[in-house]
Scaffold this motif. Structure first.
Motif, short mmCIF file in Angstrom:
data_model
loop_
_atom_site.label_atom_id
_atom_site.label_comp_id
_atom_site.label_asym_id
_atom_site.label_seq_id
_atom_site.Cartn_x
_atom_site.Cartn_y
_atom_site.Cartn_z
N ASN A 185 0.83 -1.21 0.00
CA ASN A 185 0.00 0.00 0.00
C ASN A 185 0.86 1.26 0.00
O ASN A 185 0.47 2.28 -0.56
CB ASN A 185 -0.91 0.03 1.23
CG ASN A 185 -1.92 -1.12 1.23
OD1 ASN A 185 -2.40 -1.53 0.18
ND2 ASN A 185 -2.24 -1.63 2.41
N THR A 233 -4.55 5.36 -5.63
CA THR A 233 -4.41 5.47 -4.17
C THR A 233 -3.89 6.84 -3.73
O THR A 233 -4.41 7.41 -2.77
CB THR A 233 -3.47 4.35 -3.64
OG1 THR A 233 -3.84 3.12 -4.27
CG2 THR A 233 -3.62 4.18 -2.15
N PHE A 280 -4.61 -0.85 5.55
CA PHE A 280 -5.26 0.35 5.04
C PHE A 280 -6.54 0.53 5.86
O PHE A 280 -7.56 -0.10 5.61
CB PHE A 280 -5.60 0.20 3.54
CG PHE A 280 -6.06 1.49 2.91
CD1 PHE A 280 -5.18 2.28 2.16
CD2 PHE A 280 -7.38 1.92 3.04
CE1 PHE A 280 -5.61 3.46 1.58
CE2 PHE A 280 -7.82 3.11 2.46
CZ PHE A 280 -6.93 3.88 1.73
N ARG A 337 -6.30 -3.61 2.46
CA ARG A 337 -6.13 -2.89 1.20
C ARG A 337 -7.23 -1.85 1.08
O ARG A 337 -8.30 -2.02 1.66
CB ARG A 337 -6.25 -3.84 0.00
CG ARG A 337 -5.33 -5.05 0.05
CD ARG A 337 -3.93 -4.69 -0.35
NE ARG A 337 -3.02 -5.82 -0.28
CZ ARG A 337 -1.72 -5.70 -0.16
NH1 ARG A 337 -1.17 -4.50 -0.08
NH2 ARG A 337 -0.93 -6.74 -0.11
#
Length: 391
Positions: A185, A233, A280, A337
């Motif tokens: 991430n 992201t 996340f 995630r």
């Protein structure tokens, strides 16, 4: 006058079914059978990824049993021809993809032919055919991405598997796809688009080029599988943390980022967002489900580079991954995630043209088992009436 054939396409990353043996599988099967019963398709294509799960050497027997449970079920008895292709040859490291595809043909469908890529001709489909090792099988074209594709990344069992059909004189390619995931991430947050997104773009372009090249006459195609498409992201994190204080925590010795923590400026400095390699956590997780995640669709950008060759029905379902594997929390996401629409059914523009659209013939693009635990990926299906030239 052409006829219309109701078709159901399903993609499912089933890895977590085998990593959590037993409890999820019966619900999964029930949801699939219910969908078949609801829409009454005459041709069904099921594309699986991660057959056997992470521990595939141990689980491949269970995986074969799962496929057998679908094939031999009472619910599917009116489908008198079944083709099952499973890449279960896990010892062949250079070619193992863990992909599996099942095709069901209803007894009322007469003119169905499958392509033999070796003799470059179509053959009538008959009976039940289960193919475990795909070596020498000429009705499937399977490829694992070449090892030199990304020198910087761990080589994994990703690739594609294609079959070609004629359904009442209409030719179609059905391609099972599994692309690369976001390993970290933190790295995904480094740039927009991320380095992983760039890898997927290269891989998808490779598949499209392979199935469109001059080796075989091009036909309309459906690509369905786990594309691992992720939200942009960096842009999302910048938006979510706009009114927050962002801290970047680095490992003591190196300059490497270990975590990103965003705290609210007031409200007792509550942690709004906490990101690590495989973590996340967002304080307002419901946002990913509200209105089926519509506010997030603007960050779903990975297909836009392919709009010249690929299209998709409008997405009206929440991100398909990563759902909790706790069967008491079927609509919650795991904090591993950022939720994303990984599982997709994409099509060539020519394939879109053979979908029959009227008020009576609705096209449905949705998830299977939205309120049931289906594992970490919700399967995604597309139901439509196929325009054909047959009788």
């Amino acid at each position: 006058m052409g006829t219309f054939i109701d078709v159901l396409l399903v993609t499912a990353n089933v890895g977590s079914l085998f990593d959590n043996v037993g409890e999820i599988e019966s619900d999964w099967l029930r949801e699939f059978f219910t969908t078949v019963h609801t829409y009454k398709p005459r041709f069904v294509a099921l594309h699986f990824q991660e057959v056997g799960g992470k521990d595939y050497m141990v689980n491949m027997g269970h995986a074969e049993n799962f496929l057998w449970n679908i094939e031999s079920s009472e619910e599917m008895r009116d489908f008198d021809r079944v083709c099952i292709y499973v890449d279960n040859h896990f010892k062949a490291v250079d070619s193992f993809t863990a992909l599996g595809s099942i095709y069901f043909i209803h007894k009322s469908l007469k003119n169905i032919y499958q392509y033999d890529f070796n003799v470059k001709d179509f053959k009538a489909v008959s009976g039940h055919k289960y193919v475990g090792s795909l070596d020498g099988v000429t009705t499937v074209e399977k490829e694992k991405f070449p090892k030199n594709f990304w020198p910087d990344f761990k080589w994994s069992r990703k690739g594609y598997m294609r079959t070609r059909w004629i359904i009442h004189n209409q030719g179609l390619d059905l391609v099972n796809v599994h692309l690369f995931h976001d390993a970290s991430n933190l790295i995904a947050c480094n740039s927009s688009p991320s380095v992983y997104s760039g890898n997927r773009k290269k891989a998808l372009r490779y598949i499209i080029n392979r199935i469109s090249d001059s080796s075989y006459t091009p036909v309309p195609f459906f690509l369905f599988g786990d594309f691992n498409f992720r939200l942009d992201t960096l842009s999302l994190v910048q938006s979510l943390s706009r009114s927050a204080e962002v801290q970047t925590v680095k490992k003591d010795s190196s300059n490497e980022v270990e975590k990103i923590i965003c705290e609210e400026k007031d409200n007792d400095h509550k942690v709004l967002l906490h990101i690590e390699t495989k973590l996340f956590t967002y304080l307002h997780q419901a946002m990913f489900r509200e209105d089926n995640g519509r506010a997030l669709l603007k960050y779903d950008k990975e297909i836009t580079a392919f709009q010249d060759v690929i299209t998709e029905e409008g997405i009206v379902f929440p991100p398909s991954y990563p759902y909790s594997e706790d069967y008491t929390k079927p609509t919650q996401y795991m904090n591993t995630r950022c939720p994303s629409w990984c599982d997709r059914i994409l099509m060539s523009h020519s394939a879109r043209d053979v979908i029959h659209r009227t008020e009576d013939n609705e096209v449905v693009y949705n998830t299977l088992g939205p309120s049931v635990c289906m594992g970490d990926h919700k399967p995604v299906f597309l139901f439509f009436a196929l325009k054909t030239n047959g009788h």
